[in-house]
Design a protein around this motif. Sequence first.
Motif, mmCIF file in Angstrom:
data_model
loop_
_atom_site.group_PDB
_atom_site.id
_atom_site.type_symbol
_atom_site.label_atom_id
_atom_site.label_comp_id
_atom_site.label_asym_id
_atom_site.label_seq_id
_atom_site.Cartn_x
_atom_site.Cartn_y
_atom_site.Cartn_z
ATOM 1 N N ASN A 4 30.745 52.107 22.940
ATOM 2 C CA ASN A 4 30.376 53.030 24.023
ATOM 3 C C ASN A 4 29.842 52.304 25.243
ATOM 4 O OD1 ASN A 4 28.046 52.140 22.831
ATOM 5 N ND2 ASN A 4 26.988 54.110 22.853
ATOM 6 N N THR A 5 30.346 51.096 25.476
ATOM 7 C CA THR A 5 29.866 50.331 26.631
ATOM 8 C C THR A 5 30.525 50.758 27.938
ATOM 9 O OG1 THR A 5 31.493 48.614 26.079
ATOM 10 C CG2 THR A 5 29.222 48.269 25.343
ATOM 11 N N ILE A 39 42.253 41.647 32.586
ATOM 12 C CA ILE A 39 41.187 41.036 33.381
ATOM 13 C C ILE A 39 41.412 39.534 33.456
ATOM 14 C CG2 ILE A 39 38.693 40.710 33.612
ATOM 15 C CD1 ILE A 39 38.324 43.168 31.855
ATOM 16 N N PRO A 40 41.704 39.012 34.644
ATOM 17 C CA PRO A 40 41.896 37.564 34.769
ATOM 18 C C PRO A 40 40.595 36.816 34.447
ATOM 19 C CG PRO A 40 42.737 38.734 36.695
ATOM 20 C CD PRO A 40 41.909 39.705 35.918
ATOM 21 N N ILE A 41 40.683 35.840 33.579
ATOM 22 C CA ILE A 41 39.527 35.024 33.205
ATOM 23 C C ILE A 41 39.878 33.564 33.467
ATOM 24 C CG2 ILE A 41 37.986 34.338 31.331
ATOM 25 C CD1 ILE A 41 38.656 36.985 29.967
ATOM 26 N N PRO A 42 39.078 32.856 34.234
ATOM 27 C CA PRO A 42 39.368 31.433 34.496
ATOM 28 C C PRO A 42 39.501 30.664 33.182
ATOM 29 C CG PRO A 42 37.607 32.217 35.912
ATOM 30 C CD PRO A 42 37.866 33.312 34.924
ATOM 31 N N LYS A 43 40.433 29.727 33.162
ATOM 32 C CA LYS A 43 40.683 28.984 31.923
ATOM 33 C C LYS A 43 39.432 28.262 31.427
ATOM 34 C CE LYS A 43 43.804 25.682 29.738
ATOM 35 N NZ LYS A 43 42.715 24.982 29.011
ATOM 36 N N ILE A 66 25.738 34.327 21.229
ATOM 37 C CA ILE A 66 25.435 34.958 22.514
ATOM 38 C C ILE A 66 26.435 34.507 23.575
ATOM 39 C CG2 ILE A 66 23.773 34.945 24.435
ATOM 40 C CD1 ILE A 66 21.546 35.053 22.379
ATOM 41 N N SER A 67 26.753 33.220 23.591
ATOM 42 C CA SER A 67 27.638 32.664 24.613
ATOM 43 C C SER A 67 29.044 33.238 24.544
ATOM 44 C CB SER A 67 27.705 31.135 24.471
ATOM 45 O OG SER A 67 26.488 30.530 24.809
ATOM 46 N N GLN A 68 29.573 33.379 23.332
ATOM 47 C CA GLN A 68 30.967 33.813 23.220
ATOM 48 C C GLN A 68 31.181 35.200 23.788
ATOM 49 O OE1 GLN A 68 30.978 33.788 18.754
ATOM 50 N NE2 GLN A 68 31.981 35.767 18.970
ATOM 51 N N LEU A 69 30.120 36.007 23.845
ATOM 52 C CA LEU A 69 30.239 37.353 24.410
ATOM 53 C C LEU A 69 29.774 37.406 25.862
ATOM 54 C CD1 LEU A 69 28.955 39.436 21.361
ATOM 55 C CD2 LEU A 69 31.320 39.047 22.055
ATOM 56 N N ALA A 70 28.756 36.608 26.186
ATOM 57 C CA ALA A 70 28.187 36.661 27.536
ATOM 58 C C ALA A 70 29.162 36.195 28.607
ATOM 59 C CB ALA A 70 26.918 35.813 27.600
ATOM 60 N N PRO A 104 34.272 39.509 29.997
ATOM 61 C CA PRO A 104 34.008 40.805 30.645
ATOM 62 C C PRO A 104 33.485 41.872 29.694
ATOM 63 C CG PRO A 104 36.098 39.892 31.387
ATOM 64 C CD PRO A 104 35.638 39.016 30.265
ATOM 65 N N GLN A 105 34.026 41.937 28.489
ATOM 66 C CA GLN A 105 33.617 42.975 27.548
ATOM 67 C C GLN A 105 32.162 42.843 27.109
ATOM 68 O OE1 GLN A 105 36.478 41.272 27.388
ATOM 69 N NE2 GLN A 105 37.840 42.957 27.965
#
Length: 249
Positions: A132-133, A142-146, A181-185, A188-189
């Motif tokens: 529910n975010t 969503i483009p994410i820099p490599k 924490i890092s893998q999610l922070a 975008p999600q």
Amino acid sequence: MKLTLKIWRQKNNADQGGFVSYPIDGISKDMSFLEMLDVLNEELSNQGEDPVHFDHDCREGICGMCSLYINGKPHGPQQTTTCQLHMRSFHDGDTITIEPWRAKAFPVVKDLVVDRSAFDRIIQAGGYVSVNTGGVPDANEIPIPKRIADEAFDAATCIGCGACVAACKNASAMLFVSAKISQLAMLPQGQVERKERAEKMIAQMDSEGFGACTNTGACSAECPKGISLTNIARMNREYFSAVVSSENV
């Protein structure tokens, strides 16, 4: 190969426990370390003795279940998981000392098995993205820099084995928590719950009884997946930012 295995035996968490030596013969250098323990346990069972209890699951270096302290190092002499450690790393006639992880937050269940559910509770405290975010578009849109994607992937390779805790003189779980924490922070999600996640996961880590980080670096050096210390720095920034934001509300 002929070996002497000096193994920690402990009936339960209330038992004092102690080392027991087992001579073993006929070990192939091509065996994995866990296969060698299987041979020992088969011999013990045939003799009517209680086999040595140890954690294992996939035996492919993925699940993080294998958690043995071998000759004074988490997972043994190589930077890999115990299940991927092979007996060619040892020599005929060696004495191998095998212990469980030593940490207040990882109580011994029996022999070499420890209770690592503290890690599960840290993840449950905030190591996820809620359904529910909000209406965040699919990841592929969503483009994410490599560089960011690579760093997030590197953090996500943490398998939660606990070697970082076992290697740390303070039994700190900072490397594990920072990786989660890092893998999610960085993606975008994970932005919506970013600040709340850091506060809750660190609070749970502290409540579990893990020690503080004193920047020794043994955690990263012994991590079988090579998780970087930069994740700890990132976690500290996430936490301080969350605390400052909370104070300004």
